[in-house]
Write an enzyme that holds these catalytic residues in place. Structure first.
Site, short mmCIF file in Angstrom:
data_model
loop_
_atom_site.label_atom_id
_atom_site.label_comp_id
_atom_site.label_asym_id
_atom_site.label_seq_id
_atom_site.Cartn_x
_atom_site.Cartn_y
_atom_site.Cartn_z
N HIS A 68 0.94 -1.07 0.05
CA HIS A 68 0.04 0.03 0.04
C HIS A 68 0.89 1.39 -0.02
CE1 HIS A 68 -3.59 2.65 0.26
NE2 HIS A 68 -3.79 2.18 1.59
N HIS A 80 -1.48 -1.71 -10.87
CA HIS A 80 -2.61 -1.21 -9.88
C HIS A 80 -3.78 -2.11 -10.18
CE1 HIS A 80 -5.38 1.44 -7.93
NE2 HIS A 80 -4.41 1.93 -7.44
N ASP A 87 2.93 5.48 -7.00
CA ASP A 87 4.13 5.12 -6.26
C ASP A 87 5.37 5.08 -7.17
OD1 ASP A 87 2.75 4.53 -3.50
OD2 ASP A 87 2.12 2.80 -4.55
#
Length: 392
Positions: free
Chosen positions: A224, A263, A319
């Site tokens: 996460h 994702h 990210d």
């Protein structure tokens, strides 16, 4: 039950657990919306303060409302002395996310009404948490480096003040704006793992502080929020790698992952990642940093391999692109996830309030999913209990 069936029954993937009016994702079209507004419009035209107000109150503020909200955040930036004094006794090598998660219950201790479930009061607590989390992150960074903790600067905006408290230098207007945009992009993302954790906890009528602490715990995981730090570790590892393309090919041929690729929801691109990619490229050109260049080579090589394998939906996520942006701002790798939290606390609080006051009486519905039992079964009477000395 087969292993395939068992795996399908984990993770709540695709299971709708509640209604929400806070944010919306269309993974097929690469769309993210906060309270009806596209993330691109907010990133281009809004501020984090305005976005936080939108998430908490459901509408864009007037000039007067935004000024009042911003001032209330500034007035709540200072944390109780006993928390700073306690932090100064903690191991200097403690993980920043652990430190941040530990301080939220301490804020609850300082609040005599921490467990009172009143909507207006919860909104005030939310504003205080949005204000205080940046102070706590910056304070810990300075404490662990034996530097004096700096007081918030009321003249600086939310992002600029955080950078001041972190580095001891006032940032340029452009850098503060870049970080402000990052905070907008990370503010909410529907029922992600940390948001679900926060909502699940407060469904028991636990306090807003408990919900935020739960969100922090979930965010700390490498699948996460912790993924951005893993991305930067990967980039640092490749800093002097002459054959980045070869490294990517070997990584994938060995069955290993490329951190920051893929994702669970977006199939045609993460709109946040696209925005941060452009920011990273610009910052790289301005600072001479190589990270945008390395990221581009990793991305192009990985996408070409995925395309050959027919995996065209594996694309860079937020990210992958946020890590080099933060690094170019001088933010240490292990503070990247806490910065994520500084932003996401606005979304968590909005979801917590929505969960707690979904019904007019403020009575949340207790989350209580069922599990498919796949363990030992010897009938309704249970397995026969054998004495210790007779067991094999």
């Amino acid at each position: 039950m087969s292993e395939e069936t068992r795996l399908k029954n984990t993770g709540l993937r695709g299971v709708t657990v509640a209604d929400s009016a806070i944010s919306f994702i269309d993974g097929e079209k690469g769309v993210l919306i906060y309270r009806g507004y596209r993330i691109e419009d907010l990133a281009d035209r809004s501020s984090f303060m305005e976005t936080a107000f939108l998430l908490l109150f459901g509408t864009l503020p007037s000039n007067e409302q935004l000024a009042g909200f911003t001032q209330e955040v500034k007035d709540n930036r200072t944390v109780p002395d006993f928390i700073i004094e306690s932090m100064q006794q903690w191991p200097k090598d403690a993980r920043p996310m652990d430190v941040l998660q530990a301080t939220v219950p301490m804020l609850a201790m300082a609040d005599s009404q921490s467990d009172v479930l009143d909507r207006d009061l919860c909104l005030k607590k939310s504003i205080a948490l949005i204000a205080k989390l940046p102070t706590l992150v910056a304070a810990w960074h300075r404490i662990r480096h034996d530097q004096p903790v700096l007081a918030p600067d009321p003249e600086l905006d939310h992002a600029g003040n955080f950078l001041w408290m972190l580095h001891g230098e006032k940032p340029t207007e452009a850098t503060a704006r870049d970080l402000d945009v990052c905070l907008i992009l990370h503010a909410d993302h529907t029922f992600n793992a940390s948001t679900f954790a926060a909502r699940e906890v407060v469904s028991t009528r636990a306090s807003l502080y408990s919900g935020v602490a739960a969100g922090l715990g979930a965010l700390s995981g490498s699948l996460h929020g912790g993924a951005n730090a893993k991305v930067m570790e990967m980039l640092l590892k490749l800093e002097n790698e002459a054959d980045v393309e070869g490294w990517v090919k070997k990584q994938l041929s060995d069955g290993d992952r490329i951190m920051g690729m893929g994702h669970a929801i977006y199939k045609t691109g993460d709109p946040r990642a696209a925005y941060l990619k452009k920011m990273g490229q610009r910052l790289g050109e301005e600072t001479g940093g190589k990270w945008a260049s390395i990221s581009k080579r990793i991305e192009e090589t990985a996408l070409a391999i995925f395309a050959k394998r027919g995996k065209t939906t594996i694309l860079p996520n937020v990210d992958f692109n946020s890590a080099p942006v933060y690094y170019l701002m001088g933010i240490p790798t292990d503070l990247m996830t806490p910065i994520f939290a500084i932003s996401r606390v606005s979304g968590w609080c909005a979801h917590i309030i929505e969960e707690q006051f979904a019904d007019a009486q403020g009575k949340p519905a207790l989350y209580r999913p069922q599990a498919q039992y796949v363990g030992e079964y010897c009938g309704l009477m249970g397995c026969e209990y054998s004495p210790m000395d007779s067991r094999k």
